[in-house]
Enzyme design. Structure first.
Site, short mmCIF file in Angstrom:
data_model
loop_
_atom_site.label_atom_id
_atom_site.label_comp_id
_atom_site.label_asym_id
_atom_site.label_seq_id
_atom_site.Cartn_x
_atom_site.Cartn_y
_atom_site.Cartn_z
N GLY A 259 -0.12 1.98 10.58
CA GLY A 259 -1.35 2.41 11.22
C GLY A 259 -2.46 1.40 10.99
N GLY B 18 0.79 -1.22 0.00
CA GLY B 18 0.00 0.00 0.00
C GLY B 18 0.82 1.27 0.00
N ASN C 87 -14.42 12.11 11.73
CA ASN C 87 -15.16 11.22 10.84
C ASN C 87 -16.03 10.28 11.68
OD1 ASN C 87 -15.95 10.30 8.34
ND2 ASN C 87 -14.26 8.86 8.12
N LYS D 26 -15.80 1.93 14.88
CA LYS D 26 -17.09 1.74 15.53
C LYS D 26 -17.54 3.11 16.05
CE LYS D 26 -17.87 -2.82 15.58
NZ LYS D 26 -19.09 -3.44 15.02
N TYR E 295 -9.51 6.49 15.77
CA TYR E 295 -8.57 6.78 14.68
C TYR E 295 -8.31 8.28 14.55
CZ TYR E 295 -6.70 6.63 9.88
OH TYR E 295 -5.91 6.76 8.76
N ASP F 17 7.92 -3.89 9.05
CA ASP F 17 6.51 -4.26 9.14
C ASP F 17 6.39 -5.43 10.11
OD1 ASP F 17 3.70 -4.42 8.56
OD2 ASP F 17 4.13 -3.59 6.58
N LEU G 24 -18.80 5.53 18.91
CA LEU G 24 -18.32 5.51 20.28
C LEU G 24 -19.23 4.68 21.19
CD1 LEU G 24 -16.07 6.53 22.09
CD2 LEU G 24 -17.51 8.49 22.67
N ALA G 25 -20.53 4.70 20.91
CA ALA G 25 -21.46 3.91 21.72
C ALA G 25 -21.14 2.42 21.67
CB ALA G 25 -22.89 4.16 21.26
#
Length: 450
Positions: A293, A224, A350, A298, A356, A244, A300-301
């Site tokens: 990274g 990548g 986001n 998800k 993240y 890596d 937060l809940a």
């Protein structure tokens, strides 16, 4: 992966149809190709104030076609709107604008240009950092350049991009390096950015191999964006060391062999990771790229402690711990370059990425906070914040979200790993010690954030 909408919009039938429907027609961006000799393939137009003179002194290294417009004393062949050639690159010096009245020079210079720009045009406006000016009216005028440049960047068509560079006192000799990047296809997916250049003692000696003689470590390098960064650093002359996780050993060793580099398999979150890394680097480092990274998305809940902890450990804690260890041990040489891979999520946020985004904003904060003390050793530290980049990860995003991510930028498309790699390679150069404590967005001027 292929962007089918761009393929269709640039076909004969598709171009007519999307035009009739009023849909955007993003063009295929021009990118740097191996063997190219000059940064600008076409006409370079110079105009504006006194900083045009030092630019003109090296402009012949950028292109053979140098024109001037808007000032009788500007160097170069006079350019006449509608009669001169299409313009591929533009440098306008607005550094001497100190009043609201003088801002009209922006309209007078750029308005005739808008219909005379070539495809994939690169535009740079030069100014002075408002914070360095004692006169509040002059500072206000220079700050106005940011609103103008970001807005004009969104009006460019056919793959055009535009940046504002605030040139600090004594940084004039760093303009060549900056313009070699921002006027060339290497910055194809960078637009609407505000860059601050400061004085720097080091210079690039050979522009064909600007990283010759320098050792570079890239984490997360097996595939990548990391692999593209390693390839680009090696292209520019660096001796690359690729790191890596053990699971990526085969891909990592194959890439290292192809690039003539060294591979290190290591879990960067291990308690003894710093010790192991230092043992692998007996000759030290000149360039450190924290690319490794992960995401664990998800809301937060629904965020589990494991998801939160894993992302913060890999994305933020590991770069902090490893960089400090390499600095304290002397493994990271004086005049080194540290580049942290952040994200526009760390700038604009986001949904579903609180972990993240926190980690990536933390990297930007790390660069800002560490830059002043590292400057004493000639070390620069910066963040690169990619937007939507076409990778294996984005290929698995649901179709609707993927298309939205691609179109939500001034360029109307996703970037490529090469775009991020070119930015990292520029920041790794000796002269870019003039650029430190900043975040360079590689996002096509995404509508998210500034």
């Amino acid at each position: 992966m292929s962007d089918r909408y761009i393929d269709f919009a640039n076909s004969s039938f598709g171009h007519r149809l999307v035009g009739a429907l009023g849909l955007p027609t993003p063009v295929r961006l021009e990118r740097w190709q191996a063997g190219r000799l000059r940064p600008v393939d076409g006409a370079l137009l110079l105009g504006g104030g006194p900083l045009v003179q030092p630019v003109h002194a090296f402009a012949h290294k950028l292109t053979e076609q140098i024109y001037s417009y808007g000032a009788a004393s500007a160097p170069g062949t006079p350019w006449i709107p509608g009669h001169g050639p299409k313009v591929r690159a533009v440098v306008f010096d607005a550094s001497d604008l100190t009043s609201n009245e003088q801002l009209k020079q922006l309209r007078e210079f750029f308005q005739p240009l808008m219909k005379n720009l070539d495809a994939s045009a690169h535009v740079v406006i030069l100014g002075r950092d408002p914070h360095s000016l004692g006169d509040p009216f002059a500072a206000s005028t220079q700050r106005a350049l940011e609103g103008f440049s970001r807005s004009l960047a969104k009006e460019l068509r056919s793959g055009g991009v535009l940046q504002l560079i605030y040139v600090g006192e004594g940084a004039e000799d760093q303009l060549e390096g900056a313009l070699r990047f921002f006027l060339s296809p290497k910055s194809a997916f960078v637009s609407g950015q505000v860059i601050r250049l400061n004085a720097c003692a080091t210079q690039v000696q050979d522009w064909t191999r600007p990283l010759a003689g320098r050792k570079a470590l890239v984490t997360g390098a097996a595939r990548g964006i990391g692999a593209s960064i390693a390839e680009t650093l090696a292209r520019d002359g660096a001796e690359v060391i690729l790191l890596d996780v053990p699971q990526a050993k085969n891909d990592l060793e194959a890439l290292a062999a192809r690039l003539g580099g060294q591979s290190i398999t290591l879990d960067i979150c291990a308690e003894d990771a710093a010790t192991q890394l230092i043992e692998h680097l007996p000759d030290g480092l000149d360039i450190l790229v924290h690319n490794a990274g992960i995401t664990r998305d998800k809301t937060l809940a629904n965020m589990t402690p494991e998801f939160w902890d894993a992302v913060l450990a890999v994305n933020l804690n590991a770069p902090q711990v490893l960089t400090k260890a390499l600095l304290d041990n002397g493994t990271l040489h004086d005049n080194a370059r540290v580049i942290l891979l952040a994200s526009i999520s760390g700038i604009a946020g986001n949904r579903g990425q609180t972990n993240y985004a926190a980690s990536k904003a933390g990297l930007i904060g790390l660069a800002e906070a560490w830059a002043p003390s590292l400057h004493e050793r000639g070390i620069s530290i910066n963040a690169v914040a990619p937007g939507f980049i076409e990778t294996q990860m984005t290929a698995h995003i649901p179709f609707g979200l993927r298309e939205a991510g691609r179109r939500m930028s001034s360029l109307g498309q996703g970037g490529l790993p090469q775009d991020v790699a070119e930015a990292v390679a520029w920041l790794a150069q000796p002269g870019t010690g003039a650029f430190t404590g900043q975040a360079l967005r590689v996002c096509g001027q995404s509508v998210l954030g500034a």
